[in-house]
Design a protein around this motif. Structure first.
Motif, PDB file in Angstrom:
ATOM      1  N   LEU A  83       0.808  -1.257  -0.005  1.00  0.00           N
ATOM      2  CA  LEU A  83      -0.027  -0.098   0.008  1.00  0.00           C
ATOM      3  C   LEU A  83       0.890   1.197  -0.093  1.00  0.00           C
ATOM      4  O   LEU A  83       1.403   1.639   1.033  1.00  0.00           O
ATOM      5  N   PRO A  84       1.380   1.763  -1.276  1.00  0.00           N
ATOM      6  CA  PRO A  84       2.208   2.871  -1.403  1.00  0.00           C
ATOM      7  C   PRO A  84       1.327   4.196  -0.521  1.00  0.00           C
ATOM      8  O   PRO A  84       0.231   4.354  -0.758  1.00  0.00           O
ATOM      9  N   GLN A  85       2.381   4.801  -0.145  1.00  0.00           N
ATOM     10  CA  GLN A  85       1.824   6.328   0.213  1.00  0.00           C
ATOM     11  C   GLN A  85       1.044   6.934  -0.842  1.00  0.00           C
ATOM     12  O   GLN A  85       0.155   7.768  -0.393  1.00  0.00           O
ATOM     13  N   ALA A  86       1.244   6.833  -1.814  1.00  0.00           N
ATOM     14  CA  ALA A  86       0.534   7.610  -2.989  1.00  0.00           C
ATOM     15  C   ALA A  86      -0.516   6.643  -3.576  1.00  0.00           C
ATOM     16  O   ALA A  86      -1.117   7.085  -4.579  1.00  0.00           O
ATOM     17  N   LEU A  87      -0.864   5.698  -2.851  1.00  0.00           N
ATOM     18  CA  LEU A  87      -1.994   4.534  -3.152  1.00  0.00           C
ATOM     19  C   LEU A  87      -1.958   3.939  -4.149  1.00  0.00           C
ATOM     20  O   LEU A  87      -1.957   2.516  -4.211  1.00  0.00           O
ATOM     21  N   GLY A  88      -1.537   4.511  -5.535  1.00  0.00           N
ATOM     22  CA  GLY A  88      -1.349   3.866  -6.742  1.00  0.00           C
ATOM     23  C   GLY A  88      -2.612   3.080  -7.181  1.00  0.00           C
ATOM     24  O   GLY A  88      -2.515   1.793  -7.855  1.00  0.00           O
ATOM     25  N   LEU A  89      -3.880   3.641  -7.004  1.00  0.00           N
ATOM     26  CA  LEU A  89      -4.969   2.875  -7.402  1.00  0.00           C
ATOM     27  C   LEU A  89      -5.097   3.219  -8.835  1.00  0.00           C
ATOM     28  O   LEU A  89      -4.796   4.141  -9.397  1.00  0.00           O
ATOM     29  N   ALA A  90      -5.527   2.218  -9.778  1.00  0.00           N
ATOM     30  CA  ALA A  90      -6.065   2.283 -10.989  1.00  0.00           C
ATOM     31  C   ALA A  90      -7.299   3.134 -11.188  1.00  0.00           C
ATOM     32  O   ALA A  90      -8.350   2.803 -11.008  1.00  0.00           O
ATOM     33  N   HIS A  91      -7.147   4.549 -11.725  1.00  0.00           N
ATOM     34  CA  HIS A  91      -8.219   5.403 -11.678  1.00  0.00           C
ATOM     35  C   HIS A  91      -9.557   4.894 -12.952  1.00  0.00           C
ATOM     36  O   HIS A  91     -10.363   5.559 -12.874  1.00  0.00           O
ATOM     37  N   ALA A 144      -9.597   1.548   0.108  1.00  0.00           N
ATOM     38  CA  ALA A 144      -9.506   0.554  -1.242  1.00  0.00           C
ATOM     39  C   ALA A 144      -8.432   0.165  -1.406  1.00  0.00           C
ATOM     40  O   ALA A 144      -8.052  -1.044  -1.688  1.00  0.00           O
ATOM     41  N   ALA A 145      -7.224   1.053  -1.123  1.00  0.00           N
ATOM     42  CA  ALA A 145      -5.878   0.369  -1.446  1.00  0.00           C
ATOM     43  C   ALA A 145      -5.387  -0.194  -0.564  1.00  0.00           C
ATOM     44  O   ALA A 145      -4.745  -1.404  -0.650  1.00  0.00           O
ATOM     45  N   LEU A 146      -5.714  -0.311   1.054  1.00  0.00           N
ATOM     46  CA  LEU A 146      -5.520  -1.182   1.867  1.00  0.00           C
ATOM     47  C   LEU A 146      -6.379  -2.741   1.516  1.00  0.00           C
ATOM     48  O   LEU A 146      -5.563  -3.973   1.755  1.00  0.00           O
ATOM     49  N   ALA A 147      -7.514  -2.621   1.110  1.00  0.00           N
ATOM     50  CA  ALA A 147      -8.420  -3.829   0.684  1.00  0.00           C
ATOM     51  C   ALA A 147      -7.567  -4.541  -0.304  1.00  0.00           C
ATOM     52  O   ALA A 147      -7.410  -5.748  -0.297  1.00  0.00           O
ATOM     53  N   PRO A 152      -5.060 -10.578  -1.357  1.00  0.00           N
ATOM     54  CA  PRO A 152      -4.381 -11.882  -1.905  1.00  0.00           C
ATOM     55  C   PRO A 152      -3.889 -12.772  -0.687  1.00  0.00           C
ATOM     56  O   PRO A 152      -3.268 -13.554  -0.839  1.00  0.00           O
ATOM     57  N   ARG A 153      -4.032 -12.178   0.483  1.00  0.00           N
ATOM     58  CA  ARG A 153      -3.463 -12.883   1.560  1.00  0.00           C
ATOM     59  C   ARG A 153      -1.766 -13.013   1.548  1.00  0.00           C
ATOM     60  O   ARG A 153      -1.501 -14.190   1.432  1.00  0.00           O
ATOM     61  N   PRO A 154      -1.333 -11.747   1.176  1.00  0.00           N
ATOM     62  CA  PRO A 154       0.118 -11.877   1.036  1.00  0.00           C
ATOM     63  C   PRO A 154       0.973 -12.426   2.045  1.00  0.00           C
ATOM     64  O   PRO A 154       0.723 -12.255   3.362  1.00  0.00           O
ATOM     65  N   ARG A 155       2.194 -13.043   1.895  1.00  0.00           N
ATOM     66  CA  ARG A 155       2.862 -13.498   2.803  1.00  0.00           C
ATOM     67  C   ARG A 155       3.569 -12.182   3.586  1.00  0.00           C
ATOM     68  O   ARG A 155       4.196 -12.166   4.859  1.00  0.00           O
ATOM     69  N   VAL A 156       3.921 -11.083   2.832  1.00  0.00           N
ATOM     70  CA  VAL A 156       4.417  -9.725   3.542  1.00  0.00           C
ATOM     71  C   VAL A 156       3.311  -8.740   2.827  1.00  0.00           C
ATOM     72  O   VAL A 156       3.083  -8.628   1.902  1.00  0.00           O
ATOM     73  N   LEU A 157       3.113  -7.828   3.704  1.00  0.00           N
ATOM     74  CA  LEU A 157       2.249  -6.706   3.409  1.00  0.00           C
ATOM     75  C   LEU A 157       3.038  -5.366   3.705  1.00  0.00           C
ATOM     76  O   LEU A 157       3.110  -5.409   5.191  1.00  0.00           O
ATOM     77  N   LEU A 158       3.290  -4.545   3.207  1.00  0.00           N
ATOM     78  CA  LEU A 158       3.984  -3.106   3.368  1.00  0.00           C
ATOM     79  C   LEU A 158       2.939  -1.864   3.293  1.00  0.00           C
ATOM     80  O   LEU A 158       2.551  -1.985   2.222  1.00  0.00           O
ATOM     81  N   ALA A 159       2.571  -1.235   4.309  1.00  0.00           N
ATOM     82  CA  ALA A 159       1.643  -0.494   4.239  1.00  0.00           C
ATOM     83  C   ALA A 159       2.470   1.062   4.671  1.00  0.00           C
ATOM     84  O   ALA A 159       2.614   1.074   5.892  1.00  0.00           O
TER      85      ALA A 159
END
Ligand SMILES: Nc1ncnc2c1ncn2[C@@H]1O[C@H](COP(=O)(O)OP(=O)(O)O)[C@@H](O)[C@H]1O
Ligand SMILES: [Mg+2]
Length: 215
Positions: A83-91, A144-147, A152-159
């Motif tokens: 979850l990047p600080q700039a979110l990176g959602l596809a608009h 939404a970016a957190l969701a 995918p139930r990742p092994r590592v989540l970086l928020a």
């Protein structure tokens, strides 16, 4: 097995007034199932560090191992979700489509709609599922970016500052999601300024003078 291990990471940015040594030897181990927070003043290098940990950027020296292997060029989202600080959602995609994206990219295609619905509901934005990011508030986009990262139930989540734009109740919902994915075995690393976030951490770290120290 350690989920994510960084050793001796350094990163120098060239600025007009000279080189800026942002990271000066970062060591970090993240174990499955733990929530670890990283604090540090604005500009201390938290986002720069996260970019190295997920492969968005390369260190000048040092190593990152994901699940016991050198970090691949482009880690799969089920291994390392961000979850990047700039979110990176596809608009051009709705919130629900954004959250579904990493699920559709992974092998686990079953029950995509259920997983998307579960996360949007838990984060209080299920009613906005069919809206586009440009049609909702920044805090709603952030959820939404957190969701999407958790889906995918990742092994590592970086928020990276996942609660920066959320009100008190939404912070609680976001923390509940982070704790739940950790309970399922995900290693969670969160950059944050919020005491409310630090309180749910298993370990608290700080980024100071380019190094990670206990907070
Ligand atoms: N791509 C880059 N190019 C040049 N300087 C950068 C770049 N990314 C970050 N920086 C600089 O590195 C420092 C740390 O930034 P950042 O990691 O965003 O801090 P934080 O996330 O802790 O607020 C800042 O001084 C910032 O200006
Ligand atoms: Mg930052």
């Amino acid at each position: 097995m350690t989920a994510l291990a960084a050793r001796g990471l350094t990163r120098v940015f060239d600025h007009a007034d000279g080189p800026l040594e942002v990271l000066r030897g970062v060591d970090l181990d993240l174990e499955p199932g733990e929530v670890v927070t990283v604090s540090g003043r604005s500009g201390s290098g938290k986002s720069a560090l996260f970019a190295l940990l997920c492969g968005f950027d390369k260190p000048d020296s040092g190593t990152v191992e994901l699940l016991g292997r050198p970090l691949p060029e482009t880690p799969a989202w089920q291994d390392c979700a961000v979850l990047p600080q700039a979110l990176g959602l596809a608009h051009e995609l709705t919130l629900a489509e954004n959250v579904a994206l990493p699920l559709r990219l992974s092998d686990r295609r079953a029950a995509v709609a259920d997983r998307v619905d579960e996360l949007l509901t838990e984060l209080g934005i299920a009613a906005l599922a069919d809206r586009y990011p440009g049609e909702v508030s920044y805090g709603q986009q952030q959820r939404a970016a957190l969701a999407r990262a958790a889906a995918p139930r990742p092994r590592v989540l970086l928020a990276d500052e996942p609660t920066a734009h959320l009100d008190h109740d939404s912070v609680a919902a976001a923390l509940a999601v982070l704790r739940r994915v950790a309970g399922e075995g995900t290693a969670v690393l969160v950059a944050t300024h919020h005491d409310q976030v630090h309180r749910v951490a298993d370990r608290r770290l700080a980024l100071t003078d380019g190094r990670i120290v206990p907070a």
